[in-house]
Motif scaffolding. Structure first.
Motif, PDB file in Angstrom:
ATOM      1  N   TRP A 156       0.835  -1.211   0.000  1.00 34.15           N
ATOM      2  CA  TRP A 156       0.000   0.000   0.000  1.00 34.15           C
ATOM      3  C   TRP A 156       0.866   1.256   0.000  1.00 34.15           C
ATOM      4  O   TRP A 156       0.525   2.258  -0.621  1.00 34.15           O
ATOM      5  N   MET A 160       0.884   4.093  -2.943  1.00 35.02           N
ATOM      6  CA  MET A 160       0.625   5.520  -2.697  1.00 35.02           C
ATOM      7  C   MET A 160       1.717   6.389  -3.318  1.00 35.02           C
ATOM      8  O   MET A 160       1.432   7.408  -3.947  1.00 35.02           O
ATOM      9  N   ASP A 164       1.172   8.917  -6.568  1.00 42.54           N
ATOM     10  CA  ASP A 164       1.504  10.347  -6.514  1.00 42.54           C
ATOM     11  C   ASP A 164       2.403  10.742  -7.685  1.00 42.54           C
ATOM     12  O   ASP A 164       2.188  11.777  -8.331  1.00 42.54           O
TER      13      ASP A 164
END
Length: 187
Positions: A156, A160, A164
């Motif tokens: 995870w 992320m 981004d």
């Protein structure tokens, strides 16, 4: 900066020579510059955040710079669908003395879900999608899985960070599309 070429950085010399030798049309050269530029960002980010992934930066950057070279032989695929350029590009590169580890991306860039696709192949495929803000969840998941496995970090967390980065890259898609479309499809 005065005198600077607008748009993405120039292609590596070897790739630029190959494109010139094959008579690659301006639109194809522009596209390859854009994908190469995005690949540079992906490689730099990966080296900084996931050095244990062992990305072959030279291979990824050369692959991004030449992945569609077969479209010089199949120019209808510059503005329409088709996959004939994949094998043709691979054969062209090999016939010009390009090593397998560098030539393979002409074949693998559109087949990212094939068994045996490595992280380097996935990064070229990802650059070829996200330059125009196309997000492909299955492809991105494979990249995340490879990076998480190499780094030992939580999936995870890697997701992320990559998400981004891809959002930032995708934000420049309109300018990249305008740059590519400013170049004629045919010479």
């Amino acid at each position: 900066m005065t005198g600077a070429t607008p748009g993405p950085a120039p292609l590596p010399d070897r790739a630029a020579r190959l494109l010139a030798d094959t008579g690659a049309p301006p639109r194809l050269r522009a596209h390859l510059r854009l994908v190469h530029d995005v690949a540079r960002a992906l490689v730099a980010w990966t080296a900084e955040h996931h050095p244990a992934a062992g990305v072959d930066a030279e291979a990824v950057l050369f692959g991004a710079a030449t992945h569609d070279i077969g479209k010089a032989l199949h120019p209808a695929e510059l503005s329409g669908p088709g996959s004939a350029h994949e094998e043709a590009g691979y054969a062209l590169l090999r016939s010009r003395g390009v090593e397998e580890r560098l030539a393979r991306f002409a074949r693998t860039h559109a087949d990212w879900d094939a068994p045996g696709a490595g992280l380097d192949d996935l990064l070229v495929s990802l650059a070829d999608k996200v330059w125009k803000a196309k997000r492909v969840p299955g492809l991105e998941d494979r990249v995340v899985d490879r990076l998480a496995a190499a780094s030992g970090r939580e999936r995870w967390e890697v997701f992320m960070e990559l998400d981004d980065l891809l959002d930032r890259i995708a934000a420049g898609a309109d300018e990249r599309l305008a740059f590519q479309n400013a170049h004629p499809v045919y010479s």
